[in-house]
Design an enzyme around this catalytic site. Structure first.
Site, PDB file in Angstrom:
ATOM      1  N   CYS A 102      24.271 -17.105   3.454  1.00 22.83           N
ATOM      2  CA  CYS A 102      25.363 -15.722   2.464  1.00 22.83           C
ATOM      3  C   CYS A 102      25.715 -16.733   1.352  1.00 22.83           C
ATOM      4  O   CYS A 102      25.369 -17.934   0.912  1.00 22.83           O
ATOM      5  CB  CYS A 102      26.894 -16.420   3.399  1.00 22.83           C
ATOM      6  N   GLY A 207      16.187  -7.148   6.041  1.00 19.13           N
ATOM      7  CA  GLY A 207      16.225  -6.478   4.722  1.00 19.13           C
ATOM      8  C   GLY A 207      15.930  -4.746   4.806  1.00 19.13           C
ATOM      9  O   GLY A 207      14.790  -5.083   4.137  1.00 19.13           O
ATOM     10  N   ASP A 208      17.365  -4.111   3.835  1.00 17.72           N
ATOM     11  CA  ASP A 208      16.644  -2.610   3.787  1.00 17.72           C
ATOM     12  C   ASP A 208      16.077  -1.756   5.349  1.00 17.72           C
ATOM     13  O   ASP A 208      15.294  -0.796   4.364  1.00 17.72           O
ATOM     14  CB  ASP A 208      15.928  -2.190   2.491  1.00 17.72           C
ATOM     15  N   GLY A 230      21.325  -4.101   9.308  1.00 17.63           N
ATOM     16  CA  GLY A 230      22.539  -4.583   9.189  1.00 17.63           C
ATOM     17  C   GLY A 230      22.879  -2.914   8.379  1.00 17.63           C
ATOM     18  O   GLY A 230      23.300  -2.099   9.018  1.00 17.63           O
TER      19      GLY A 230
END
Ligand SMILES: Cc1cc2nc3c(=O)[nH]c(=O)nc-3n(C[C@H](O)[C@H](O)[C@H](O)COP(=O)(O)O)c2cc1C
Length: 316
Positions: A102, A207-208, A230
């Protein structure tokens, strides 16, 4: 399930997202198209082992349909990781993941999450304390980034020497936040390092990724065990399906799905543990892709409570 070795290849994970992947949304996703593994939102171990416990414990509430479910934890003090890990085992989680990625300023200022890349002795202590608490009963994993300011293979090397069940790598550095495209070449390099240092550790790329097909391609190209998605879920609640039926969903089907979400929200958070405005980000997910969607969203986003929202949805 021990060490996630029984999962299919590649396996798919719904990424932990604070204020998004709560028990309510995980149940909605499970009803649309299940990932192979769910994660909770991150929960602070120092808070859990303090007077703030009662409020925080609700963040990790779950139902059986969300299994297998991994609890994601963060914090500062190894002894609190140890105690929390023991409790998570007893609560029936399928695994424990430590957040070491994070990038949030306040979190980093407190020396937590991605800041642990710069405090490696503490990072190792935290992993060991969590593993001791889990006592081999459930797997312990880490989610991290490519490095702090720069891509830093020495960080992944350290992690890969900790006997982790799984290492999830978000293909950006802390400094990059979410500003540049995820670098999958570098995720592939972490997998190469894994092959040499810790063949038992599963590598998950993140990621992406916006569809299952794209995830399968990336997993094949970089020889990864799993793929974590995500924000892709914001554009398609059926992102884990092939093919996804979402594009053909009618206005009424979209309204019905949002209604189901709001009903579950109202049943689950009866004492205002979550404010109704937190539903607005979901409103954008469901109420879209049909004529008049924007006007309807503008109306729905002004509801003061879940009952009001449900009345508006019934009338739409
Ligand atoms: C709203 C939001 C909340 C997030 N909360 C967490 C979290 O609690 N724990 C975590 O490890 N990552 C968190 N992330 C990062 C995601 O898990 C993921 O690594 C990142 O969004 C990149 O993947 P994506 O491109 O598939 O979204 C969060 C991301 C977003 C957008």
């Amino acid at each position: 399930m021990q060490a996630f070795q029984d999962l299919p290849r590649p396996f798919f994970i719904l990424a932990p997202m604070d204020d998004v992947t709560d028990t309510v949304f995980r149940r909605i996703v499970a009803g649309c198209a299940r990932p192979d593994l769910f994660f909770t939102e991150f929960v602070n171990v120092d808070g859990l082992q303090s007077v703030g416990r009662e409020r925080l414990i609700k963040r990790i509430a779950f139902t059986d349909v969300e299994q297998p479910l991994v609890a994601q934890i963060w914090g500062k003090r190894p002894e609190n990781y140890f105690k929390t890990a023991q409790e998570l085992v007893a609560m029936g989680f399928a695994g424990i993941d430590i957040n070491m990625g994070c990038p949030d300023k306040t979190v980093v200022r407190n020396g937590c999450c991605s800041a642990l890349m710069n405090n490696r002795d503490l990072a190792v202590e935290i992993i060991q304390a969590t593993q001791a608490g889990a006592a081999g009963k459930i797997p312990v994993s880490v989610k991290t980034r490519l490095g702090f300011s720069e891509v830093d293979p020495t960080w992944h090397e350290l992690l890969l020497r900790q006997n982790l069940s799984m290492l999830s790598v978000h293909g950006r550095t802390r400094k990059q936040m979410s500003a540049v495209p995820a670098d999958w070449e570098q995720i592939g390099k972490v997998r190469e390092l894994r092959d040499r240092l810790s063949p038992e550790t599963l590598i998950v790329g993140n990621g992406d990724v916006s569809s299952r097909v794209q995830g399968v391609e990336l997993a094949q190209q970089y020889q990864l065990d799993g793929i974590m998605i995500g924000r892709g879920i914001f554009h398609d609640p059926f992102v884990f399906a092939t093919p996804s039926p979402w594009a053909d969903y009618t206005k009424q089907q979209r309204i019905d799905l949002y209604t189901k979400h709001v009903q579950l929200f109202a049943q689950t958070w009866q004492h205002n543990e979550r404010r109704v405005v937190t539903l607005n980000k979901f409103c954008k997910v469901y109420i879209n892709g049909f004529d008049g969607a924007k006007e309807l969203r503008d109306q729905l986003m002004h509801a003061d409570n879940a009952d009001h929202l449900l009345q508006m949805l019934a009338a739409a």
